[in-house]
Enzyme design. Structure first.
Site, PDB file in Angstrom:
ATOM      1  N   TRP A 196     138.111   2.257 -17.559  1.00  0.00           N
ATOM      2  CA  TRP A 196     138.295   3.686 -17.304  1.00  0.00           C
ATOM      3  C   TRP A 196     139.007   3.944 -15.981  1.00  0.00           C
ATOM      4  O   TRP A 196     139.906   4.775 -15.913  1.00  0.00           O
ATOM      5  CB  TRP A 196     136.957   4.439 -17.366  1.00  0.00           C
ATOM      6  CG  TRP A 196     136.505   4.652 -18.786  1.00  0.00           C
ATOM      7  CD1 TRP A 196     135.399   4.133 -19.387  1.00  0.00           C
ATOM      8  CD2 TRP A 196     137.172   5.431 -19.804  1.00  0.00           C
ATOM      9  NE1 TRP A 196     135.328   4.530 -20.702  1.00  0.00           N
ATOM     10  CE2 TRP A 196     136.405   5.318 -20.981  1.00  0.00           C
ATOM     11  CE3 TRP A 196     138.343   6.184 -19.832  1.00  0.00           C
ATOM     12  CZ2 TRP A 196     136.766   5.962 -22.180  1.00  0.00           C
ATOM     13  CZ3 TRP A 196     138.706   6.815 -21.027  1.00  0.00           C
ATOM     14  CH2 TRP A 196     137.919   6.705 -22.171  1.00  0.00           C
ATOM     15  N   ASP A 248     134.784   9.668 -11.020  1.00  0.00           N
ATOM     16  CA  ASP A 248     134.607   9.914 -12.451  1.00  0.00           C
ATOM     17  C   ASP A 248     133.159   9.561 -12.785  1.00  0.00           C
ATOM     18  O   ASP A 248     132.796   8.393 -12.828  1.00  0.00           O
ATOM     19  CB  ASP A 248     135.590   9.039 -13.247  1.00  0.00           C
ATOM     20  CG  ASP A 248     135.428   9.202 -14.763  1.00  0.00           C
ATOM     21  OD1 ASP A 248     134.527   9.938 -15.205  1.00  0.00           O
ATOM     22  OD2 ASP A 248     136.221   8.574 -15.501  1.00  0.00           O
ATOM     23  N   LYS A 307     128.420  12.627 -22.734  1.00  0.00           N
ATOM     24  CA  LYS A 307     127.655  11.406 -22.534  1.00  0.00           C
ATOM     25  C   LYS A 307     126.235  11.761 -22.106  1.00  0.00           C
ATOM     26  O   LYS A 307     125.287  11.539 -22.832  1.00  0.00           O
ATOM     27  CB  LYS A 307     128.314  10.505 -21.484  1.00  0.00           C
ATOM     28  CG  LYS A 307     129.439   9.610 -21.986  1.00  0.00           C
ATOM     29  CD  LYS A 307     130.664  10.314 -22.443  1.00  0.00           C
ATOM     30  CE  LYS A 307     131.750   9.417 -23.007  1.00  0.00           C
ATOM     31  NZ  LYS A 307     132.726   8.927 -22.069  1.00  0.00           N
TER      32      LYS A 307
HETATM   33  C1  LIG Z   1     134.163   8.878 -21.993  1.00  0.00           C
HETATM   34  C2  LIG Z   1     134.782   8.660 -20.663  1.00  0.00           C
HETATM   35  C3  LIG Z   1     136.033   9.217 -20.341  1.00  0.00           C
HETATM   36  C4  LIG Z   1     136.874   9.979 -21.334  1.00  0.00           C
HETATM   37  O1  LIG Z   1     136.309  11.132 -21.740  1.00  0.00           O
HETATM   38  P1  LIG Z   1     137.026  12.100 -22.812  1.00  0.00           P
HETATM   39  O2  LIG Z   1     136.086  13.243 -22.848  1.00  0.00           O
HETATM   40  O3  LIG Z   1     137.141  11.355 -24.095  1.00  0.00           O
HETATM   41  O4  LIG Z   1     138.342  12.478 -22.267  1.00  0.00           O
HETATM   42  C5  LIG Z   1     136.518   9.021 -19.068  1.00  0.00           C
HETATM   43  N1  LIG Z   1     135.818   8.319 -18.146  1.00  0.00           N
HETATM   44  C6  LIG Z   1     134.625   7.773 -18.434  1.00  0.00           C
HETATM   45  C7  LIG Z   1     133.900   7.012 -17.376  1.00  0.00           C
HETATM   46  C8  LIG Z   1     134.073   7.926 -19.696  1.00  0.00           C
HETATM   47  O5  LIG Z   1     132.871   7.386 -19.984  1.00  0.00           O
END
Ligand SMILES: *Cc1c(COP(=O)(O)O)cnc(C)c1O
Length: 361
Positions: free
Chosen positions: A102, A173, A197
């Protein structure tokens, strides 16, 4: 049909009381005669839902008053572009730290918007099995910001310390670990997270940004993704993801009722320990991540004999243990054990793994 234990990385399992409340309120939200889905975002009912969600989030994370909370769309992947569009203009360049797929993706996307430097990376032979240690971060004091991923959802590498960047704004993030434990928001310039999540349902992206970082957007930044414009409009420059904001608000209240983020941390530590303790004594299953950096949210693991992967998944499914297949880029298995996964789910998984090992190991 009883509810399964859903180990999906996202969209992910939600707290059952939240789903029940949403079901109860589906046709008539508190005497309004409407579903939340049907409300004008500018009506007093929805405005109160959004204001209450923001107040709960501010309380949970102890967000200081000089930080703005934005309810946006576009997901974590959208933020990979939206962050540089809004922040890189301050000094014209940015640093990225790589600890998995990521953060690598974030850096690749950001490179479209200005010069990006990799300040540290733990990549070895195509894999990331740890966080780069603080001493490995070679930071540019003139960077507009430094970006890292607090929890690598695919690789299962989590950062449990707050990086010290010597005054360079820190961007994190937190898509897959926001609300899993207390954090000190004042140490960050900006935090973002897709909601599906650990926070709620897909469609909503949370951004928490220090106010002095607003106002540097590149001139080509779309207005809906301009933090300053959205901040002035209370995230209503365009129609916000209303139902997803409502669900996030219910999750925030639920987490508060359980004792807040300190209680979540204790719960998540206990769950992760059940799984990692089993993995460490097993001679059939393994997790290769550096123990200090092992994620409490996403636990990838491998079978010694990968030809049994499908048999393992089928047997799990038959017991109501679902969505355990690992990310297609790394294979193996992955158990995502976010806030809403009860410890009983983790115990049921470990019981199954123990039996599987006894039969096939
Ligand atoms: C799931 C995830 C993303 C992407 O998220 P989307 O909502 O699909 O754009 C980005 N960074 C991390 C750490 C993630 O777990």
């Amino acid at each position: 049909m009883p509810r399964v234990f859903n180990f999906s990385p996202g969209p992910a399992t939600l707290p059952e009381p939240v789903l029940r409340q949403a079901a109860d309120e589906m046709l008539d939200w508190r005497g309004s005669g409407m579903s939340v889905m049907e409300m004008s975002h500018r009506g007093k009912e929805f405005m109160s839902i959004q204001a209450e969600a923001e107040a709960s989030l501010r309380e949970l994370l102890a967000i200081p008053p000089n930080y703005t909370v934005l309810f946006l769309q576009g997901g974590g992947i959208g933020q990979n572009a939206i962050v540089p569009m809004n922040l890189i203009g301050r000094t014209g360049r940015a640093d990225y730290v790589l600890s998995g797929d990521w953060s690598k993706r974030s850096a690749d996307e950001a490179a479209h918007f200005g010069p990006i430097r990799i300040a540290a990376s733990s990549e070895e032979g195509g894999r990331y099995l740890r966080m780069p240690a603080p001493s490995e971060w070679k930071l540019d004091p003139g960077a507009a910001y430094v970006h890292y991923c607090a929890n690598e959802t695919i690789g299962g590498v989590e950062c449990f310390w707050t990086p010290d960047t010597g005054g360079v704004p820190l961007v994190s993030d937190m898509s897959s670990n926001l609300l899993s434990r207390p954090i000190d928001v004042s140490r960050y310039g900006l935090i973002y997270a897709g909601a599906q999540k650990n926070v709620g349902m897909s469609g909503l992206t949370l951004v928490i940004v220090r106010e002095d970082l607003l106002g540097h957007a590149l001139p080509t930044t779309p207005s809906v993704f301009n933090y300053q414009i959205q901040a002035k409009a209370d995230s209503m420059y365009n129609t916000p993801p209303t139902y997803a904001i409502y669900i996030a608000g219910l999750v925030f209240k639920h987490v508060q009722s359980l004792g807040g983020l300190a209680a979540m941390e204790a719960h998540n530590r206990a769950k992760a320990a059940v799984l990692y303790d089993f993995l460490d004594q097993s001679r059939f299953f393994s997790n290769p991540v550096e123990p200090a950096d092992r994620s409490r949210m996403n636990v990838p693991f491998w079978l010694r004999d990968t030809s049994l992967d499908e048999v393992f998944l089928k047997g799990a499914q038959a017991r109501g243990l679902v969505q355990l297949k690992g990310h297609r880029s790394v294979g193996g298995m992955r158990a995502s054990i976010y806030n809403a996964m009860p410890i009983e789910g983790v115990r049921a998984l470990v019981d199954y793994m123990r039996e599987f090992e006894a039969r096939h190991g």
